[in-house]
Write a protein that holds these residues in place. Sequence first.
Motif, PDB file in Angstrom:
ATOM      1  N   GLY A 319      47.910  25.570 -39.220  1.00 37.96           N
ATOM      2  CA  GLY A 319      49.314  25.931 -39.382  1.00 37.96           C
ATOM      3  C   GLY A 319      49.577  26.588 -40.730  1.00 37.96           C
ATOM      4  O   GLY A 319      50.328  27.577 -40.806  1.00 37.96           O
ATOM      5  N   CYS A 320      48.968  26.051 -41.775  1.00 38.42           N
ATOM      6  CA  CYS A 320      49.131  26.654 -43.106  1.00 38.42           C
ATOM      7  C   CYS A 320      48.534  28.063 -43.148  1.00 38.42           C
ATOM      8  O   CYS A 320      49.144  28.991 -43.698  1.00 38.42           O
ATOM      9  N   ASP A 322      48.102  30.066 -40.602  1.00 38.14           N
ATOM     10  CA  ASP A 322      48.951  30.950 -39.792  1.00 38.14           C
ATOM     11  C   ASP A 322      50.160  31.415 -40.587  1.00 38.14           C
ATOM     12  O   ASP A 322      50.562  32.580 -40.519  1.00 38.14           O
ATOM     13  N   SER A 323      50.726  30.504 -41.358  1.00 33.57           N
ATOM     14  CA  SER A 323      51.863  30.870 -42.208  1.00 33.57           C
ATOM     15  C   SER A 323      51.438  31.881 -43.273  1.00 33.57           C
ATOM     16  O   SER A 323      52.174  32.817 -43.588  1.00 33.57           O
ATOM     17  N   ILE A 324      50.230  31.714 -43.802  1.00 28.22           N
ATOM     18  CA  ILE A 324      49.726  32.638 -44.819  1.00 28.22           C
ATOM     19  C   ILE A 324      49.497  34.027 -44.223  1.00 28.22           C
ATOM     20  O   ILE A 324      49.826  35.046 -44.839  1.00 28.22           O
ATOM     21  N   THR A 325      48.949  34.086 -42.981  1.00 26.69           N
ATOM     22  CA  THR A 325      48.708  35.382 -42.346  1.00 26.69           C
ATOM     23  C   THR A 325      50.005  36.116 -42.041  1.00 26.69           C
ATOM     24  O   THR A 325      49.990  37.337 -41.815  1.00 26.69           O
ATOM     25  N   LYS A 326      51.133  35.404 -42.003  1.00 28.90           N
ATOM     26  CA  LYS A 326      52.443  36.030 -41.779  1.00 28.90           C
ATOM     27  C   LYS A 326      53.115  36.392 -43.097  1.00 28.90           C
ATOM     28  O   LYS A 326      54.345  36.484 -43.175  1.00 28.90           O
ATOM     29  N   ASN A 328      53.501  34.730 -45.764  1.00 24.93           N
ATOM     30  CA  ASN A 328      54.186  33.666 -46.506  1.00 24.93           C
ATOM     31  C   ASN A 328      53.198  33.094 -47.517  1.00 24.93           C
ATOM     32  O   ASN A 328      52.593  32.036 -47.318  1.00 24.93           O
ATOM     33  N   THR A 331      52.952  29.411 -49.300  1.00 26.31           N
ATOM     34  CA  THR A 331      52.466  28.215 -48.605  1.00 26.31           C
ATOM     35  C   THR A 331      51.407  27.513 -49.458  1.00 26.31           C
ATOM     36  O   THR A 331      50.508  28.154 -50.003  1.00 26.31           O
TER      37      THR A 331
END
Length: 769
Positions: A319-320, A322-326, A328, A331
């Motif tokens: 999840g972390c 995935d947030s980084i690849t978007k 963000n 994170t």
Amino acid sequence: MKKIFISEVIKYALIISISVIALVWASLSRLTMATLERTLESYLQSSINIIDYDKSQHNMMLNEYKSSTLVTASDIALLIKADNSYLTNQAKLNELRRTLKLDEILVTDVNMQIVALSSSNAAIQSSCVHFNDFVSGIHQNNFQKYTEPSFCDRYKEFMQYTGVSRLDKNGIIITGRKSSNISSINKASIMDNLSSIYSIYKNGFIVVIDKNLHTIISYKDNKFLGINIADLGLNIDALRSSMDVSKVTLEGYDAFALLRDSGDYSFIAVAFKKDVYSSVYVYLFIIIISIALMVIFMQLFMLQVVNQHIISGISYIIGCLDSITKDNLDTKVELNTCDEFSILSDSINSMVSRLRNLLLSEKQLVQEKAYLAAVKGDFLAMMSHEIRTPLNVIIGMAQIGMRSNFDDNKKRDTFADINMASTHLLGLLNDILDISKIDAGKLVLSNYPFSIEENITYLQLLISAKAREQELSLLVETDGIENVVVNGDKLRLNQVLLNLLSNAMKFTEKNKQITLSVKVLNKTDENISIRFMVVDEGIGMSREKLDKIFNPFEQADTSITRSFGGTGLGLSISKSIVELMGGKINVESKLGQGSRFWFDVTFDYGVLDNADSSETSLLEEGSLSQYRALIVDDALLNRKILYTFLEKTGIKMEEAASGEEAIEKYMDSPVGFYNIIFMDIHMPNMNGYEAAEKIRRSNKMDALTVPIIAVTADAFKETEERVLLCGMNGFIFKPLNFAKLSDVVKKVLGNQLNTNERIMVWNKINNLD
């Protein structure tokens, strides 16, 4: 250990699942066949009971129908006896048949030859009646006979015929009616529609056949009525001998069938295999899915039990990430359930921190690059305008001086030297602008028809004088270019060839030869491929120097700049232009033996207009005496140059030092007063674009037709597009060239409307709805 345990669980679960599926399939198959037999038996018994009950009712109606049809035939005999025209008047006989709702009326003579025939189907010229059934009544006075329906190939259904003796002479009158029409008169027999009453397992049905003849009496498709059931692939004897459900093939499909006899008929219940087993497949699919889900849930349960904290930790990290690849990048991974996860969290956080810093640096570089590109573009546009403006004055004055009648040749030569030096400076400026356009990807080629042969002749005349000055021999070789007209950018092609020829002359010593070769390589119906080659006998280059000669601002050797001059832009620009044309420039050279440059270009064929084929001629003295021009420019010297250029043509000229003054003079003048307006683009307060738009939008009758020519030092494609977009008719770049000025003025004034025509155009536009 954990993996082995889980794999063993899965293996045994799969073995059990396969065994269960096999047992379920066997059980379902036996259960399905038993259910099928009960179902078919039930349908057959129900059908037999319905038919037995229907027989008595139907027989009563048939007896009534027999009586009525015999009466109808007797009435026809009376009518024919009373009015013998029915035998000769076909329309009258057809009308009688339609009135009595019959499908056929036949009248025969004593030899059973048809005297008159009326059929409901005009295409049918003969009947299906069996004359032998009625031949015995020829010599009887009160003969009447009713025949049972029989299948007729012509009508593709059963026909019933009734015959009575003629009353006017010996012969027979026969009436015929289709079974479908009989059913519309009487209540239809249930047997006729039995196949459509039941739907066994979705597509199954009941078939009724004659017990002895095996002909089909009732079937779901009427086209099979009357044919033998064996023609459809059913073996009646085998079905009758077996009291159980049998596997058969019907209409090419696998099916199950069960036969039962009743009276004169045999009843066959048919169910198709795919329909019977569809429910079995559904049940089996549900069982397989259930077992698969059970195995999956078992595996997930074991994974949950064995690796609960690992799975949750991995899910959190995913999840972390995935947030980084978007994007963000704020994170932060915080997982300390075990030492391994703690180390992994620190590594990810460190990587994200470095990535964030790199992206910020890259973003700043992109912004700085975009800013520098914009500043560079603005600077070049400004410098182009600021340099071209004084160059316009210098070159203009030099051309005026060269055209003046000086007795002193020294003065004329001085003006020529000034013109040559300023033209060279203009060429350097154009090279810098071209390389800037190439870097920005804004160099666009035009596409106009031109003659290859005429263009090469023009280049030969242009370069031969310079070759003679340097005591060089210029050889032009052509092959196959006669009368070849192509579509392309002639000016850019000439720019490349002049660059190559100028370099060849620059680096070739006296009394040596330079060759320009133009040869056709290939021709098709749509295009032509041409090779252009320049060969010199100059100083040449070594192999290691060839790799950098096409780089901007570079030459093969720094000493060349000192010895021969040049900016090092010519070959770089030529390479880019050739690539835009779809070709590639090549070079071969040996030190001390000269160089050879060539490139191949494929052109589409073009059609040369008469206007394009003629050379531009200069404005002659006094040729514009009937016209009046308005010159708009904030710079006095620029107005003076243009004024001097046009003075000898006899055109009347007025000047305006600003856009506001130009609009005021135009609005205060009568319609058609100005035949042409020369509009400078860069002026304080109101620029040339705004002034042109205000003129076009004014209510004056010639506002849309008065020619406006832009005079600008901005030699950019964007400027050309904006000039035409704001309503101007054309443009002239500074420094002014008298030949180009002559060409533009001739084209514009040649298409100009006179004052009356302008008024007519204005009136038509204002009268539009």
